[in-house]
Enzyme design. Sequence first.
Site, mmCIF file in Angstrom:
data_model
loop_
_atom_site.group_PDB
_atom_site.id
_atom_site.type_symbol
_atom_site.label_atom_id
_atom_site.label_comp_id
_atom_site.label_asym_id
_atom_site.label_seq_id
_atom_site.Cartn_x
_atom_site.Cartn_y
_atom_site.Cartn_z
ATOM 1 N N GLY A 46 34.859 26.889 15.648
ATOM 2 C CA GLY A 46 35.646 26.552 14.462
ATOM 3 C C GLY A 46 35.632 27.673 13.429
ATOM 4 O O GLY A 46 36.656 27.965 12.792
ATOM 5 N N CYS A 47 34.486 28.302 13.262
ATOM 6 C CA CYS A 47 34.358 29.379 12.278
ATOM 7 C C CYS A 47 35.172 30.596 12.707
ATOM 8 O O CYS A 47 35.772 31.283 11.869
ATOM 9 C CB CYS A 47 32.892 29.739 12.084
ATOM 10 S SG CYS A 47 31.918 28.330 11.498
ATOM 11 N N THR A 48 35.224 30.856 13.988
ATOM 12 C CA THR A 48 36.023 31.968 14.495
ATOM 13 C C THR A 48 37.508 31.687 14.293
ATOM 14 O O THR A 48 38.256 32.550 13.817
ATOM 15 C CB THR A 48 35.714 32.218 15.986
ATOM 16 O OG1 THR A 48 34.325 32.554 16.102
ATOM 17 C CG2 THR A 48 36.560 33.339 16.546
#
Length: 158
Positions: A46-48
């Site tokens: 998700g952060c990527t």
Amino acid sequence: MSAAKALEGQPAPDFSLDSSSGTVRLADCRGKAVVLYFFPRADTPGCTTETCAFRDLQADFEAANALIFGISRDTVEDQQKFAEKYHVPFPLLADPTLGACEAYGVWVEKTMYGKKSMGIERTTFLIGPDGLIQKVYPRVKVDQHAEAVLADIRALAA
């Protein structure tokens, strides 16, 4: 109402955090809109996705006189590896002591699979050129998020 949401309309808490490209102090950003997005951990799915979406729109944010900063509790070294791997052109800030995370109310108790733990709640703050928090995006869903923030920055400038 979350602690983060309570900050809308208030002066953005100042911070000084390190990144692989040097120290960033929020107070030095006055005169420009600032997007602060807090994410749980570098180089996770998700952060990527979120970081790459902001990366892909970075020129549009720049054209709107806005700066972008990603913040997590990762180390400067981990942020640098993440930024290099995905060619991120803006600073990813390291907050291992959680000073900024706590000031912005994003260090919270989370529950996953029935287990409680402390972690960063994915949250974005739109800070106006005057240093006031214009909008808080709590519990962000990453799809189309960067586009929504960009639209709000453009509306702020209009």
